[in-house]
Design a protein around this motif. Structure first.
Motif, short mmCIF file in Angstrom:
data_model
loop_
_atom_site.label_atom_id
_atom_site.label_comp_id
_atom_site.label_asym_id
_atom_site.label_seq_id
_atom_site.Cartn_x
_atom_site.Cartn_y
_atom_site.Cartn_z
N LEU A 108 0.86 -1.17 0.00
CA LEU A 108 0.00 0.00 0.00
C LEU A 108 0.90 1.22 0.00
CD1 LEU A 108 -2.69 -1.10 2.59
CD2 LEU A 108 -2.74 -1.28 0.12
N ASP A 109 1.60 1.43 -1.11
CA ASP A 109 2.63 2.44 -1.16
C ASP A 109 2.17 3.79 -1.69
OD1 ASP A 109 2.22 1.44 -3.66
OD2 ASP A 109 4.30 0.91 -4.05
N THR A 110 0.85 3.97 -1.84
CA THR A 110 0.34 5.27 -2.23
C THR A 110 -0.86 5.61 -1.35
OG1 THR A 110 -1.25 4.44 -3.86
CG2 THR A 110 1.00 4.91 -4.66
N ILE A 111 -1.18 6.88 -1.25
CA ILE A 111 -2.35 7.29 -0.48
C ILE A 111 -3.60 6.67 -1.07
CG2 ILE A 111 -3.80 9.27 0.12
CD1 ILE A 111 -1.20 10.92 0.33
N ASN A 148 -6.24 4.40 0.91
CA ASN A 148 -7.64 4.81 1.02
C ASN A 148 -8.59 3.71 0.55
OD1 ASN A 148 -6.86 7.29 2.00
ND2 ASN A 148 -7.31 8.41 0.12
N HIS A 149 -8.25 3.06 -0.56
CA HIS A 149 -9.09 1.97 -1.07
C HIS A 149 -9.14 0.81 -0.07
CE1 HIS A 149 -9.79 3.03 -5.46
NE2 HIS A 149 -9.20 4.08 -4.94
N ALA A 150 -8.00 0.45 0.49
CA ALA A 150 -7.96 -0.64 1.47
C ALA A 150 -8.73 -0.26 2.74
CB ALA A 150 -6.51 -0.99 1.81
N ALA A 151 -8.56 0.98 3.18
CA ALA A 151 -9.27 1.44 4.38
C ALA A 151 -10.78 1.44 4.16
CB ALA A 151 -8.79 2.83 4.78
N ALA A 152 -11.22 1.83 2.97
CA ALA A 152 -12.66 1.86 2.67
C ALA A 152 -13.25 0.46 2.78
CB ALA A 152 -12.89 2.42 1.26
N ARG A 153 -12.59 -0.51 2.20
CA ARG A 153 -13.10 -1.89 2.26
C ARG A 153 -13.08 -2.41 3.70
NH1 ARG A 153 -9.96 -2.03 -2.72
NH2 ARG A 153 -11.43 -2.19 -4.45
N GLU A 154 -12.04 -2.07 4.43
CA GLU A 154 -11.94 -2.50 5.82
C GLU A 154 -13.04 -1.86 6.67
OE1 GLU A 154 -8.84 -2.42 9.59
OE2 GLU A 154 -8.22 -1.57 7.68
N MET A 155 -13.27 -0.56 6.49
CA MET A 155 -14.30 0.12 7.28
C MET A 155 -15.69 -0.41 6.96
SD MET A 155 -12.61 1.87 9.33
CE MET A 155 -14.08 2.43 10.15
N GLU A 156 -15.93 -0.73 5.71
CA GLU A 156 -17.24 -1.28 5.34
C GLU A 156 -17.46 -2.63 6.02
OE1 GLU A 156 -20.66 -0.02 3.37
OE2 GLU A 156 -18.75 1.02 3.56
N THR A 157 -16.43 -3.45 6.05
CA THR A 157 -16.53 -4.74 6.74
C THR A 157 -16.77 -4.55 8.23
OG1 THR A 157 -15.06 -5.75 5.10
CG2 THR A 157 -15.30 -6.90 7.22
N LEU A 158 -16.05 -3.62 8.84
CA LEU A 158 -16.23 -3.36 10.27
C LEU A 158 -17.63 -2.83 10.57
CD1 LEU A 158 -12.77 -1.76 11.13
CD2 LEU A 158 -13.60 -4.05 11.75
N LEU A 159 -18.17 -2.01 9.68
CA LEU A 159 -19.53 -1.49 9.87
C LEU A 159 -20.54 -2.63 9.89
CD1 LEU A 159 -21.50 0.96 9.99
CD2 LEU A 159 -21.63 0.76 7.51
N TRP A 160 -20.44 -3.54 8.91
CA TRP A 160 -21.40 -4.66 8.86
C TRP A 160 -21.20 -5.62 10.03
CZ3 TRP A 160 -25.80 -4.50 6.59
CH2 TRP A 160 -25.98 -3.69 5.47
#
Length: 182
Positions: free
Chosen positions: A38-41, A45-57
């Motif tokens: 994950l060497d770019t912002i 951001n894309h990885a964090a979005a998927r992770e946050m969506e999983t955590l929300l569900w």
């Protein structure tokens, strides 16, 4: 050659490089278990979005008390799966019921026991510190006559990153999806 601080500029005779695929690359810029840098912002951001969506569900299914931690104070939502009487009315902090009321009441009622994404959610950056996702999801609940019932939905959400690097949900839209693809 040694320096005054005891450091050296000499290169070691040999350097140990693990063979490719020998294990995950250890770095703060690596996804957990995915072995992808994950060497770019943008990638972070894309990885964090998927992770946050999983955590929300997961919170919706397992830990409703933790839902407030994921919501921005100005979050807006349409969610007929959780809203009273399947309402499609837009909700905010100022509506009755509010976003928090609907999410916690829906989750506290044990509506869903689990979930499964249909493939990878699609992510787009809205800004340097904001992302939006769209995806299809299966939600599972206990049927009235026993067994497990599946509800298929399409989802859109938007997340904003705070100055403290936390991601907060600002928009959440859930709608029943057609089951034609099953």
């Amino acid at each position: 050659m040694p320096t005054a601080l005891g450091l050296t500029t000499d290169k070691p005779a040999t350097t140990h490089q693990p063979p490719p695929g020998a294990g995950p690359h250890v770095s703060s810029s690596t996804t957990m278990g995915a072995n992808a840098r994950l060497d770019t912002i943008s990638k972070r951001n894309h990885a964090a979005a998927r992770e946050m969506e999983t955590l929300l569900w997961r919170a919706l299914c397992d830990e409703p008390a933790s839902l407030r931690d994921y919501l921005a104070h100005d979050c807006v939502m349409i969610n007929p799966l959780l809203a009273p009487r399947g309402s499609c009315e837009p909700l905010s902090k100022d509506t009755t019921p509010s976003v928090v009321d609907v999410l916690q009441a829906g989750a506290d009622g044990g509506r869903f026991n689990g979930f499964r994404f249909w493939g990878e959610p699609l992510v787009v950056e809205v800004d340097l510190m904001a992302v939006a996702l769209v995806y299809k999801i299966s939600l599972f609940r206990q049927g009235r006559k026993g067994g497990v019932r599946e509800v298929v939905a399409s989802v859109s959400s938007t997340w904003r990153q705070t100055a403290g690097a936390d991601w907060l949900l600002v928009q959440f839209h859930v709608a029943y999806a057609d089951d034609e693809e099953e």
